[in-house]
Design a protein around this motif. Structure first.
Motif, PDB file in Angstrom:
ATOM      1  N   VAL A   1      21.975-106.111 101.102  1.00 50.08           N
ATOM      2  CA  VAL A   1      22.942-106.264 102.183  1.00 50.08           C
ATOM      3  C   VAL A   1      23.173-104.906 102.822  1.00 50.08           C
ATOM      4  N   LEU A   2      23.513-104.893 104.104  1.00 46.38           N
ATOM      5  CA  LEU A   2      23.855-103.663 104.790  1.00 46.38           C
ATOM      6  C   LEU A   2      25.363-103.440 104.729  1.00 46.38           C
ATOM      7  N   GLU A   3      25.762-102.202 104.529  1.00 45.33           N
ATOM      8  CA  GLU A   3      27.165-101.861 104.681  1.00 45.33           C
ATOM      9  C   GLU A   3      27.474-101.920 106.174  1.00 45.33           C
ATOM     10  N   LYS A   4      28.406-102.771 106.542  1.00 45.79           N
ATOM     11  CA  LYS A   4      28.590-103.114 107.952  1.00 45.79           C
ATOM     12  C   LYS A   4      28.966-101.916 108.818  1.00 45.79           C
ATOM     13  N   GLY A   5      29.830-101.061 108.315  1.00 48.98           N
ATOM     14  CA  GLY A   5      30.314 -99.963 109.142  1.00 48.98           C
ATOM     15  C   GLY A   5      29.320 -98.847 109.359  1.00 48.98           C
ATOM     16  N   SER A   6      28.400 -98.671 108.405  1.00 49.12           N
ATOM     17  CA  SER A   6      27.494 -97.518 108.467  1.00 49.12           C
ATOM     18  C   SER A   6      26.020 -97.880 108.572  1.00 49.12           C
ATOM     19  N   GLY A   7      25.660 -99.101 108.182  1.00 50.85           N
ATOM     20  CA  GLY A   7      24.244 -99.473 108.135  1.00 50.85           C
ATOM     21  C   GLY A   7      23.538 -98.973 106.892  1.00 50.85           C
ATOM     22  N   LYS A   8      24.275 -98.429 105.916  1.00 51.52           N
ATOM     23  CA  LYS A   8      23.664 -97.979 104.665  1.00 51.52           C
ATOM     24  C   LYS A   8      23.197 -99.182 103.842  1.00 51.52           C
ATOM     25  N   LYS A   9      22.122 -98.963 103.103  1.00 50.90           N
ATOM     26  CA  LYS A   9      21.558-100.040 102.293  1.00 50.90           C
ATOM     27  C   LYS A   9      22.301-100.191 100.964  1.00 50.90           C
ATOM     28  N   CYS A  10      22.551-101.445 100.589  1.00 53.00           N
ATOM     29  CA  CYS A  10      23.201-101.776  99.314  1.00 53.00           C
ATOM     30  C   CYS A  10      22.348-102.830  98.609  1.00 53.00           C
TER      31      CYS A  10
END
Length: 267
Positions: free
Chosen positions: A94-103
């Motif tokens: 999933v993407l962290e919505k605020g930053s686009g970082k990968k999780c």
């Protein structure tokens, strides 16, 4: 010069220096900004550079086809609002919505659980609140050890991450009381690196009332505890290992393991 007179391509380049949230807000400024804020060119910059490879790993080919049919903005929002099951479906992205970082969420089936294949010690079952089709429930063991890993290249570079153990405890298991008094050892480290003693955490998973609580209840009803943190410098530093262990001679049970979540950590 009125900035609204700039070509949409120029506005998209400017918005690419902001965040996904700011880009969405800019859409209300004017029709020109709305066109730029919704463009594929902009949202491609917010998506991970390897997003096509990630989508190709979807556990369902129909899911992969659906995602490839979306606009880049719709794809970003979809990947940040819904867990994408990858591989055999035992892990998710999933993407962290605020930053686009990968999780990533690594399900129990993709973890190395000592005695996990023995029904006398661990059972595998379906729980409606879990994101995965199966979770592992501890019946009883003396040697509790769970290990997993993720490749640094699968995570966002230049990012501080933490790994979180996601679990529940069964109320009526007579061996559960061990988790009220005896800590488990938690650690996160790069594969091959020597683990310093002060980097190991010792945590009570079921603290008594009034104790210092480090386990927190999530919005989905599961509990989580931070196992440790690491900085993913370039994304090519090898494997990150996360490890839970409690190997004293006490008989323990009643632990339900959903998995380990790896997500960015902020101070």
């Amino acid at each position: 010069m009125d900035i609204n007179q700039l070509p949409a391509e120029c506005l998209s380049c400017i918005l690419a220096f902001t965040s996904p949230k700011d880009a969405c807000r800019s859409a209300v400024v004017s029709p020109a900004f709305r066109s730029a804020a919704d463009s594929d060119a902009l949202w491609t910059t917010f998506l991970p550079s390897d997003y096509r490879q990630i989508i190709s790993q979807a556990s369902s080919s129909s899911t992969s086809s659906f995602l490839n049919s979306l606009s880049k903005k719709a794809l970003y929002l979809r990947l940040s609002d819904h867990l994408l099951f990858i591989g055999s479906g035992n892990s998710g992205f999933v993407l962290e919505k605020g930053s686009g970082k990968k999780c990533y969420m690594i399900g129990a089936r993709d973890l190395e659980i000592v005695w996990g294949s023995s029904p006398a010690y661990w059972t595998w079952q379906s729980i409606p609140t879990s994101r995965f089709s199966e979770v592992a429930e501890l019946q009883y063991v003396w040697w509790l050890e769970i290990k997993g890993k993720i490749e640094g290249r699968n995570l966002s570079p230049k990012t501080k991450y933490a790994a979180y153990f996601v679990f529940k405890l069964v109320e009526d298991n007579f061996c559960r009381h061990v988790f009220e008094t005896t800590p488990v050892s938690l650690e996160v480290h790069f594969e091959g690196a020597e683990v310093e003693e002060d980097r190991r955490k010792r945590v009570i998973l079921d603290p008594l009332e009034g104790s210092s609580v480090v386990c927190v209840e999530r919005s989905d009803g599961w509990m989580e505890v931070e196992m440790g943190e690491f900085f993913n410098e370039c994304g090519d530093d090898g494997s990150i290992i996360f490890h839970l262990m409690q190997i004293d001679r006490l008989r323990k049970g009643g632990l339900i393991v959903e998995g380990v979540e790896i997500r960015p950590k902020y101070e």
